[in-house]
Design an enzyme around this catalytic site. Structure first.
Site: not given
Length: 168
Positions: A93, A99, A101
């Protein structure tokens, strides 16, 4: 938006397929453990309903490590086991943050599972939630968007049956 009611996924006729000898490996992440625990419970419930007796769980730190774990398990453990895995199910998950990321992790894990499906002899099922927030994750573990763990297990069973029929 994808809606399970638009699918025949749950209309699964096993016919004469016996899954009691199947081995399914669940590769799960440590991140978002509450969600992952529920995905795993859903997988195990369905696999048990269909008679799968051997379910192995491998835990990795995060979603990026999923591909490595599947490949390493396939290449090392499966050679030494009586029952080689018939399918892998990847459970993760990834929740969007502030950001980029999120985008890198989602692309990396998606690409890894795609490559595994093209390079190893058994299916690798993608059950990695990629969501905007915790609420969306909860909606996918028994909420209004169904239970993605159960769906992943059904997908694995269908792919095991397909793979078996193609190898005859």
């Amino acid at each position: 938006m994808a809606d399970v009611s638009n699918s025949n996924l749950y209309a699964f006729n096993t016919g004469t397929h016996d899954f009691s000898g199947a081995c399914v490996v669940l590769v799960r992440t440590e991140w978002n453990a509450t969600i992952i625990d529920e995905l795993e419970k859903g997988c195990r419930k369905v696999l048990e309903e269909y008679g799968v007796k051997q379910v192995v769980t491998v835990t990795v730190p995060g979603a990026v490590e999923i591909g490595f774990a599947v490949k390493a398990y396939w290449e090392s453990k499966s050679r030494h086991l009586k029952t080689r895995p018939h399918a892998f199910i990847t459970l993760g998950c990834v929740i969007r943050g502030d950001t980029p990321h999120f985008d890198y992790v989602c692309k990396t894990v998606t690409d890894a599972v795609t490559q595994l499906n093209l390079t190893i002899d058994v299916p690798t099922i993608f059950a990695v939630l990629t969501v905007e927030n915790q609420q969306q994750a909860l909606e996918r573990i028994g909420g209004k968007h169904g239970h993605k763990g159960e769906e992943a297990a059904l997908t694995a069973l269908k792919m095991i049956a397909l793979n078996t029929s193609l190898r005859k």
